[in-house]
Design an enzyme around this catalytic site. Structure first.
Site, PDB file in Angstrom:
ATOM      1  CB  ALA A  70      78.176 166.941  21.370  1.00 15.52           C
ATOM      2  CB  CYS A 132      81.558 161.799  28.736  1.00 10.84           C
ATOM      3  SG  CYS A 132      80.576 162.877  27.672  1.00 10.84           S
ATOM      4  CE  LYS A 169      76.844 155.045  30.192  1.00 13.62           C
ATOM      5  NZ  LYS A 169      75.683 155.919  30.227  1.00 13.62           N
ATOM      6  N   GLY A 221      71.181 154.811  20.326  1.00 16.99           N
ATOM      7  CA  GLY A 221      69.993 154.295  19.636  1.00 16.99           C
ATOM      8  C   GLY A 221      70.324 153.072  18.796  1.00 16.99           C
TER       9      GLY A 221
HETATM   10  C1  LIG Z   1      71.089 163.154  25.041  1.00 19.52           C
HETATM   11  C2  LIG Z   1      71.982 162.166  25.727  1.00 19.52           C
HETATM   12  C3  LIG Z   1      72.708 162.570  26.854  1.00 19.52           C
HETATM   13  C4  LIG Z   1      73.549 161.664  27.500  1.00 19.52           C
HETATM   14  N1  LIG Z   1      74.218 162.058  28.643  1.00 19.52           N
HETATM   15  C5  LIG Z   1      74.956 161.153  29.344  1.00 19.52           C
HETATM   16  C6  LIG Z   1      75.571 161.505  30.577  1.00 19.52           C
HETATM   17  O1  LIG Z   1      75.448 162.624  31.089  1.00 19.52           O
HETATM   18  N2  LIG Z   1      76.292 160.542  31.223  1.00 19.52           N
HETATM   19  C7  LIG Z   1      76.447 159.269  30.741  1.00 19.52           C
HETATM   20  O2  LIG Z   1      77.090 158.437  31.389  1.00 19.52           O
HETATM   21  N3  LIG Z   1      75.854 158.903  29.569  1.00 19.52           N
HETATM   22  C8  LIG Z   1      75.132 159.811  28.877  1.00 19.52           C
HETATM   23  N4  LIG Z   1      74.509 159.426  27.707  1.00 19.52           N
HETATM   24  C9  LIG Z   1      74.693 158.052  27.207  1.00 19.52           C
HETATM   25  C10 LIG Z   1      73.524 157.153  27.640  1.00 19.52           C
HETATM   26  O3  LIG Z   1      73.449 157.050  29.043  1.00 19.52           O
HETATM   27  C11 LIG Z   1      73.689 155.743  27.034  1.00 19.52           C
HETATM   28  O4  LIG Z   1      74.870 155.142  27.527  1.00 19.52           O
HETATM   29  C12 LIG Z   1      73.743 155.779  25.506  1.00 19.52           C
HETATM   30  O5  LIG Z   1      72.887 156.761  24.977  1.00 19.52           O
HETATM   31  C13 LIG Z   1      73.397 154.408  24.902  1.00 19.52           C
HETATM   32  O6  LIG Z   1      72.098 154.008  25.256  1.00 19.52           O
HETATM   33  P1  LIG Z   1      70.797 154.263  24.295  1.00 19.52           P
HETATM   34  O7  LIG Z   1      71.168 153.757  22.931  1.00 19.52           O
HETATM   35  O8  LIG Z   1      69.695 153.507  24.964  1.00 19.52           O
HETATM   36  O9  LIG Z   1      70.566 155.745  24.282  1.00 19.52           O
HETATM   37  C14 LIG Z   1      73.681 160.332  27.023  1.00 19.52           C
HETATM   38  C15 LIG Z   1      72.952 159.947  25.880  1.00 19.52           C
HETATM   39  C16 LIG Z   1      72.103 160.820  25.231  1.00 19.52           C
HETATM   40  C17 LIG Z   1      71.322 160.361  24.032  1.00 19.52           C
END
Ligand SMILES: Cc1cc2nc3c(=O)[nH]c(=O)nc-3n(C[C@H](O)[C@H](O)[C@H](O)COP(=O)(O)O)c2cc1C
Length: 308
Positions: A70, A132, A169, A221
């Site tokens: 968060a 978000c 998104k 993840g």
């Molecule tokens: C630390 C962190 C910060 C994130 N910040 C954003 C953000 O600013 N905008 C957004 O659209 N998604 C954000 N996400 C979501 C990621 O872009 C992604 O949609 C989500 O983590 C799922 O992919 P993953 O499992 O490969 O991490 C964030 C995720 C993480 C872990």
């Protein structure tokens, strides 16, 4: 050797891998570092019209089967971000990576205004983060929760950016993500990014307390992968738009699964935590090795295979 070149709507990428928003896309030096690896595109941290400090610590945790965060959308505000990105864009292109700029806003008018400022940088794509999960206290229900709010935000962004392609998104926690995808397609979206992190909560029983200061956060993840695969498959069945399949991809085989669910490109975020930045050098080689073993000559021959 399998052909990894990827056609994401009007955009040609050297491979399907995209740095997901919020993970390392927070400074020019990090963007440049990743562009120098073998990546198709980098997405910036979501940016709002005005600067935001974000939430208090702790903001992120590895809880065993995935991450929870968060961060609270920390960003420098649209004008400062536009200046930063204008300075780095030529370098990213020189290295062969595209630039996707992520924005978010508290209302439809602000979506338009933020998009207009960042479109002046002329990135390759604007991604509107309608989903978000970590700012609901401030902003209420995400735009991606309902067809009408998702469509209104999409229209405002499309109107503000001229000819630039727009990705929307989406959130995983909706009863019918296909219906939301149809609504944003009808409002002009060029690409769908599916999905954002899934709202969740981690509690420390000994202290009888949530671990994150914000109490709740977004799950990402490995725990997110099966959820993301279903969302991507639902979107692929609902609309004929290119999808950036995002959620839990940590290996080349994970990426193949995402493409078999109907994705055109593959977003990667949390894998950086599990495998380090060099994961962006390794993922294309792993995907190509899998495709060679299984006899897929290119991405199109694999796309949607699991949902036929
Ligand atoms: C630390 C962190 C910060 C994130 N910040 C954003 C953000 O600013 N905008 C957004 O659209 N998604 C954000 N996400 C979501 C990621 O872009 C992604 O949609 C989500 O983590 C799922 O992919 P993953 O499992 O490969 O991490 C964030 C995720 C993480 C872990």
């Amino acid at each position: 050797m399998a052909d990894l070149t990827c056609q994401l709507g009007p955009l040609k990428m050297r491979n399907p891998f995209v740095l997901a928003s919020g993970v390392l896309g927070t400074s020019n030096r990090l963007l440049e570092r990743i562009a120098c690896l073998d990546i198709g595109a980098v997405t910036t941290k979501s940016c709002s019209l005005n600067r935001r400090a974000g939430h208090a610590n702790p903001t992120a945790l590895d809880w065993g089967a995935g991450l929870i965060n968060a961060i609270g959308l920390t960003n420098p505000g649209a004008k400062a971000e536009a200046e930063n990105l204008a300075a780095i864009l030529p370098r990213l292109h020189e290295e062969g990576a595209l630039l996707f700029v992520s924005i978010f806003a508290k209302d439809v008018a602000e979506f338009g205004e933020t998009a207009r400022i960042l479109a002046q940088v002329q990135p390759d794509l604007i991604e509107a983060n309608l989903s978000c999960p970590n700012v609901a206290d401030e902003f209420g229900m995400p735009f991606a929760a309902k067809e009408d709010t998702a469509a209104a935000a999409t229209e405002a962004v499309k109107k503000a950016v001229g000819d630039l392609p727009v990705a929307i998104k989406l959130a995983p926690n909706v009863p019918n993500i296909g219906a939301i995808a149809r609504a944003v397609r009808d409002a002009g979206a060029d690409v769908i990014c599916a999905v954002n992190s899934m709202p969740g909560m981690i509690i420390d029983a000994r202290s009888a307390s949530p671990v994150l200061k914000n109490k709740v956060g977004g799950i990402s993840g490995p725990a997110l992968k099966p959820i993301a695969l279903k969302c991507v498959a639902d979107v692929a069945r609902a609309v004929d738009l290119p999808i950036i399949g995002t959620g839990g991809v940590c290996s080349g085989v994970d990426a193949a699964e995402m493409i078999m669910a109907g994705a055109t490109a593959v977003g990667v975020g949390s894998a950086v935590y599990y495998r380090g930045v060099d994961v962006f050098q390794q993922l294309p080689a792993e995907l190509a090795a899998f495709m060679d073993e299984e006899g897929y000559a290119d991405l199109e021959s694999m796309r949607g295979k699991a949902i036929l």
